[in-house]
Scaffold this motif. Structure first.
Motif, mmCIF file in Angstrom:
data_model
loop_
_atom_site.group_PDB
_atom_site.id
_atom_site.type_symbol
_atom_site.label_atom_id
_atom_site.label_comp_id
_atom_site.label_asym_id
_atom_site.label_seq_id
_atom_site.Cartn_x
_atom_site.Cartn_y
_atom_site.Cartn_z
ATOM 1 N N GLY A 157 -57.380 28.930 -25.698
ATOM 2 C CA GLY A 157 -56.129 29.676 -25.773
ATOM 3 C C GLY A 157 -55.648 29.765 -27.210
ATOM 4 N N VAL A 158 -55.065 30.925 -27.572
ATOM 5 C CA VAL A 158 -54.494 31.084 -28.909
ATOM 6 C C VAL A 158 -53.079 31.618 -28.760
ATOM 7 C CG1 VAL A 158 -55.351 33.460 -29.239
ATOM 8 C CG2 VAL A 158 -54.819 32.062 -31.226
ATOM 9 N N ASP A 159 -52.208 31.240 -29.681
ATOM 10 C CA ASP A 159 -50.865 31.815 -29.708
ATOM 11 C C ASP A 159 -50.382 31.923 -31.137
ATOM 12 O OD1 ASP A 159 -48.553 32.715 -27.971
ATOM 13 O OD2 ASP A 159 -47.557 31.335 -29.325
ATOM 14 N N VAL A 160 -49.788 33.079 -31.460
ATOM 15 C CA VAL A 160 -49.174 33.287 -32.777
ATOM 16 C C VAL A 160 -47.707 33.642 -32.557
ATOM 17 C CG1 VAL A 160 -49.981 35.702 -32.825
ATOM 18 C CG2 VAL A 160 -49.284 34.622 -34.941
ATOM 19 N N GLU A 161 -46.833 33.121 -33.409
ATOM 20 C CA GLU A 161 -45.396 33.381 -33.290
ATOM 21 C C GLU A 161 -44.802 33.610 -34.669
ATOM 22 O OE1 GLU A 161 -43.779 33.554 -30.402
ATOM 23 O OE2 GLU A 161 -45.267 32.630 -29.089
ATOM 24 N N LEU A 162 -43.917 34.588 -34.766
ATOM 25 C CA LEU A 162 -43.054 34.672 -35.939
ATOM 26 C C LEU A 162 -42.179 33.425 -35.895
ATOM 27 C CD1 LEU A 162 -41.824 38.357 -36.173
ATOM 28 C CD2 LEU A 162 -42.722 36.988 -38.061
ATOM 29 N N SER A 207 -54.465 22.474 -31.898
ATOM 30 C CA SER A 207 -54.283 22.405 -33.341
ATOM 31 C C SER A 207 -53.232 23.449 -33.716
ATOM 32 C CB SER A 207 -55.613 22.699 -34.041
ATOM 33 O OG SER A 207 -55.467 22.683 -35.457
ATOM 34 N N ILE A 208 -52.390 23.116 -34.696
ATOM 35 C CA ILE A 208 -51.257 23.965 -35.079
ATOM 36 C C ILE A 208 -51.323 24.233 -36.578
ATOM 37 C CG2 ILE A 208 -48.724 24.158 -35.118
ATOM 38 C CD1 ILE A 208 -48.620 21.948 -32.971
ATOM 39 N N SER A 209 -50.936 25.443 -36.982
ATOM 40 C CA SER A 209 -50.848 25.749 -38.418
ATOM 41 C C SER A 209 -49.696 26.707 -38.682
ATOM 42 C CB SER A 209 -52.169 26.369 -38.897
ATOM 43 O OG SER A 209 -52.146 26.598 -40.292
ATOM 44 N N SER A 220 -48.008 29.276 -41.918
ATOM 45 C CA SER A 220 -48.030 29.807 -43.282
ATOM 46 C C SER A 220 -47.172 31.047 -43.325
ATOM 47 C CB SER A 220 -49.448 30.125 -43.749
ATOM 48 O OG SER A 220 -49.457 30.421 -45.142
ATOM 49 N N GLY A 221 -46.453 31.231 -44.428
ATOM 50 C CA GLY A 221 -45.599 32.398 -44.547
ATOM 51 C C GLY A 221 -44.657 32.471 -43.365
ATOM 52 N N ALA A 222 -44.643 33.607 -42.691
ATOM 53 C CA ALA A 222 -43.695 33.856 -41.603
ATOM 54 C C ALA A 222 -44.208 33.431 -40.233
ATOM 55 C CB ALA A 222 -43.351 35.344 -41.575
ATOM 56 N N TYR A 223 -45.438 32.918 -40.163
ATOM 57 C CA TYR A 223 -46.074 32.718 -38.853
ATOM 58 C C TYR A 223 -46.469 31.275 -38.536
ATOM 59 C CZ TYR A 223 -46.291 37.769 -38.624
ATOM 60 O OH TYR A 223 -45.942 39.104 -38.584
ATOM 61 N N VAL A 266 -49.276 29.400 -35.798
ATOM 62 C CA VAL A 266 -50.431 29.695 -34.954
ATOM 63 C C VAL A 266 -50.924 28.404 -34.322
ATOM 64 C CG1 VAL A 266 -52.790 30.628 -34.905
ATOM 65 C CG2 VAL A 266 -51.127 31.568 -36.504
ATOM 66 N N VAL A 321 -54.201 26.872 -31.563
ATOM 67 C CA VAL A 321 -55.392 27.105 -30.729
ATOM 68 C C VAL A 321 -55.608 25.860 -29.880
ATOM 69 C CG1 VAL A 321 -57.889 27.475 -30.722
ATOM 70 C CG2 VAL A 321 -56.456 28.675 -32.387
#
Lengths: 133, 133, 133
Positions: free
Chosen positions: A14-19, A118-120, A122-125, A127, A129
């Motif tokens: 699973g992946v997720d990206v958030e502002l 795992s979480i990361s 950078s900038g505005a986001y 992410v 997985v």
């Protein structure tokens, strides 16, 4: 070959990206419905609480998707509230997933023995997985 | 069931996102501390060196997290310098991970036999996902 | 230990990030070369077709990379057109991968039995992560 044998060793991803700014941490009802007391305490004590909440939110969503992706997860479990997916920090800072309630029931029923995330940021986001195995 | 049996077949996962512009490739000390001579030569010869360095930086961070996530990685290994995680390009362009020094020692001790990584760029960001297995 | 035994249980991983606006869905030739009729119908019926196409594009790229990362994928397969990697929605909304043509031949030859993918959107970006197993 049985379904169980075919599934043997297979993982769900699973992946997720958030502002980062979009996770509404000012809304106490939202926060308390989705984060455990321990998560809230941890995130509020971090240098950047907004980023910590957003990262955990991404992680919960990624774990949720990894469980669904693993297969054989019952629909009720697929609708499990995100508060049932707790993300805590181990001593070395790596996130650790603990399932409770409906999320745990669904994962157990599907045969999921371990979930990693795992979480990361950078900038505005933010992410995350996750791997259900 | 022993710890080793429980771990059997389990993978570790890592993700990293970076603002491509934020990786400080103008700083020779930073570059030489974190990238191998072969990585530096490769990235400088690419059409967009900044993006190549940022992608490799993301990949190193993602591999580092995947090793930690795999479990049983000793804390000394968890602090291994990123130069010990080399990311080279195979003939078809897919990245290949080679561990050396403390990163290799930590991976060997944990029982990691293989590490895969994938890198992507778009707009302002570089993202990498790694699997330790 | 044979190559096959070493590979046993190993997975391939792929990630792809795209600026959602950058996927050229106005170009019918591009769309029809890369998306199946069923994908096109699905994406055009969604509330935000641009995001749906971009998410599927990310997913196809991530699957492609995961197949390459798995190893032993023949170079011809590595150049398989993306229309051979179909991403459909299951009843619960989770994406399902179906390989056809050259992508299927390459996956079969490499011993890939299952491919999973997860997709996420936020702000200006679409991200996908795939696992070949």
């Amino acid at each position: 070959e049985s379904l169980a044998q075919q599934q043997a060793g297979n993982k769900g991803v699973g992946v997720d990206v958030e502002l980062t700014s979009a996770v509404n941490t000012d809304n106490d009802t939202f926060v308390e419905r989705n984060f455990t007391a321990s998560e809230i305490e941890y995130c509020r004590a971090r240098p950047d609480p907004q980023a910590s909440f957003a990262g955990r939110w991404s992680a919960k969503e990624a774990v949720f998707k990894a469980l669904s992706s693993y297969g054989h997860v019952e629909s009720k479990g697929a609708g499990a509230p995100l508060i049932d997916i707790e993300v805590s920090a181990s001593q070395d800072g790596a996130p650790v997933v603990t399932l409770t309630g409906e999320a745990k029931q669904a994962a157990d029923a599907a045969g999921v023995k371990d979930v990693k995330v795992s979480i990361s940021h950078s900038g505005a986001y933010s992410v995350a997985v996750a791997l259900a195995q």
